[in-house]
Design an enzyme around this catalytic site. Structure first.
Site, PDB file in Angstrom:
ATOM      1  N   THR A 174       4.241   1.746   2.254  1.00 21.21           N
ATOM      2  CA  THR A 174       5.511   1.929   1.551  1.00 21.21           C
ATOM      3  C   THR A 174       6.321   3.058   2.177  1.00 21.21           C
ATOM      4  O   THR A 174       7.498   2.890   2.531  1.00 21.21           O
ATOM      5  CB  THR A 174       5.272   2.219   0.061  1.00 21.21           C
ATOM      6  OG1 THR A 174       4.692   1.068  -0.555  1.00 21.21           O
ATOM      7  CG2 THR A 174       6.572   2.568  -0.645  1.00 21.21           C
ATOM      8  N   ALA A 175       5.703   4.222   2.310  1.00 22.49           N
ATOM      9  CA  ALA A 175       6.413   5.368   2.877  1.00 22.49           C
ATOM     10  C   ALA A 175       6.808   5.103   4.325  1.00 22.49           C
ATOM     11  O   ALA A 175       7.914   5.454   4.757  1.00 22.49           O
ATOM     12  CB  ALA A 175       5.534   6.612   2.787  1.00 22.49           C
TER      13      ALA A 175
ATOM     14  N   GLY B 257       0.827  -1.198   0.000  1.00 26.80           N
ATOM     15  CA  GLY B 257       0.000   0.000   0.000  1.00 26.80           C
ATOM     16  C   GLY B 257       0.862   1.250   0.000  1.00 26.80           C
ATOM     17  O   GLY B 257       2.062   1.206   0.302  1.00 26.80           O
ATOM     18  N   CYS B 258       0.247   2.375  -0.330  1.00 23.99           N
ATOM     19  CA  CYS B 258       1.008   3.625  -0.420  1.00 23.99           C
ATOM     20  C   CYS B 258       1.501   4.095   0.949  1.00 23.99           C
ATOM     21  O   CYS B 258       2.689   4.406   1.110  1.00 23.99           O
ATOM     22  CB  CYS B 258       0.165   4.700  -1.098  1.00 23.99           C
ATOM     23  SG  CYS B 258      -1.499   4.901  -0.419  1.00 23.99           S
ATOM     24  N   TYR B 259       0.611   4.125   1.931  1.00 26.52           N
ATOM     25  CA  TYR B 259       1.039   4.516   3.278  1.00 26.52           C
ATOM     26  C   TYR B 259       2.083   3.551   3.840  1.00 26.52           C
ATOM     27  O   TYR B 259       3.098   3.976   4.401  1.00 26.52           O
ATOM     28  CB  TYR B 259      -0.153   4.589   4.222  1.00 26.52           C
ATOM     29  CG  TYR B 259      -1.012   5.823   4.092  1.00 26.52           C
ATOM     30  CD1 TYR B 259      -0.461   7.104   4.146  1.00 26.52           C
ATOM     31  CD2 TYR B 259      -2.390   5.722   3.960  1.00 26.52           C
ATOM     32  CE1 TYR B 259      -1.256   8.236   4.054  1.00 26.52           C
ATOM     33  CE2 TYR B 259      -3.202   6.843   3.865  1.00 26.52           C
ATOM     34  CZ  TYR B 259      -2.633   8.109   3.910  1.00 26.52           C
ATOM     35  OH  TYR B 259      -3.426   9.218   3.825  1.00 26.52           O
TER      36      TYR B 259
END
Length: 343
Positions: free
Chosen positions: A151-152, A147-149
């Protein structure tokens, strides 16, 4: 390598189209859309009117016959049914939804409120955070794109966990995302007048990316990790900025912390350690970079980690292409060398 994009009318799907069109080893053989089958790509995205593509019906047999690699840019709950059919026909799948990220089907059902995939496929899926799981990805035929969150968050968190420098019981994550993170859909809360000049938290009582972060973080400290995660919606199109707060287990100098990050990512071309200034979403927009900055607060004994990505690139389509590169043995930067868009 002939590829299909299923869910090609969403923002993640159209970003995949852009990247595949510029990739020397991938050929876009089929665009699949259940909502716009028979329509030209240009009707959904006028900026692509020069591309002669038409959205196709979802036909698993035809996809299996005409393609080798399938990207699933679908909402949660769709890939659960499609992926087993594609894998049974020998197709390689990179899934951008959350359907195969969690190892425990019961956890998926609790957080996503949907039926989980059969255990066989959950066990086969490899988590596609390629900076940390490249060896597993090289042998995988089912890759669960993070997911994007997560990943960061994980790119900023894992070096400290692996080095045992922080307390895994006290992880506070403040995350902010642009509106494209919510997908391309009609929703009153996403209207211009609702989002513009506004900053608001959402899913404060529990976001579905929490168990994903906890699952992967737990692998690096052999413990049951629990995080406090609060996302916010900001009035911009793209970008995620995560600010992570955590106490140090011992007193560390800034140089020691930086050396841990530099060692972790010395062979990771898409992770940039920011030593002057701080990460910002504009600095990674349109690129596959993740910018990470750290601050050691000697007064409180805490570390602050800041991590910035483009949610549609490193947080979705760019990472999916990166995973394809790793899986196929191509140079990891293939098709992903585009610089950030400034201004």
């Amino acid at each position: 390598m002939k590829t299909a994009v299923i869910g090609s009318t969403g923002y993640g799907g159209v970003e995949l189209i852009r990247l595949i069109e510029g990739h020397p080893h991938l050929e876009l053989a089929m665009l699949v859309s259940t909502s716009q089958a028979g329509e030209r790509l240009s009707r959904a995205y006028p900026h692509l009117q020069h591309l002669e593509y038409t959205f196709q019906e979802l036909d698993v047999e035809r996809i299996s016959q005409e393609t080798e690699l399938v990207f699933l840019a679908t909402p949660p709950g769709v890939s659960v049914n499609l992926t087993p059919q594609l894998r049974a026909r020998g197709k390689m799948v990179i899934d951008l939804s959350g359907d195969f990220r969690l190892e425990d089907g019961r956890s998926y059902e609790a957080w996503y409120n949907r039926k989980a995939a059969p255990d066989r496929w959950l066990e086969e899926a490899v988590y596609g955070l390629s900076e940390w799981f490249a060896e597993e990805i090289r042998k995988a035929d089912l890759i669960a794109n993070p997911g994007c969150y997560p990943t960061a968050t994980l790119l900023g968190l894992l070096p400290l966990l692996r080095a045992k420098m922080i307390d895994h019981r006290a992880l506070i994550i403040d995350a902010k995302s642009g509106v494209t993170g919510a997908g391309r859909k009609v929703d009153q809360s996403l209207l211009f007048c609702e989002v513009n000049e506004n900053l608001r938290p959402y899913k404060v009582d529990g976001h579905q990316h929490i168990p994903e972060i906890e699952q992967i973080a737990g692998r690096f400290c052999s413990a049951d990790v629990k995080v406090r995660f609060v996302p916010h919606l900001v009035p911009m199109n793209r970008g995620i900025l995560v600010t992570l707060y955590t106490p140090m287990l011992h007193k560390y100098a800034m140089t020691e912390v930086l050396s841990v990050y530099k060692e972790a990512y010395e062979s990771a071309p898409f992770v940039r350690i920011v030593e002057r200034g701080w990460p910002a979403t504009k600095a990674v927009q349109g690129s596959n970079f993740c910018d990470i900055g750290v601050h050691v607060d000697e007064r409180t004994g805490w570390i602050t980690v800041l991590s910035a990505i483009d949610n549609l690139m490193k947080g979705a389509a760019g990472q999916a292409i990166q995973n394809a590169n790793v899986r196929m043995g191509w140079p990891v930067e293939t098709g992903l060398k585009g610089l950030p868009l400034v201004p």
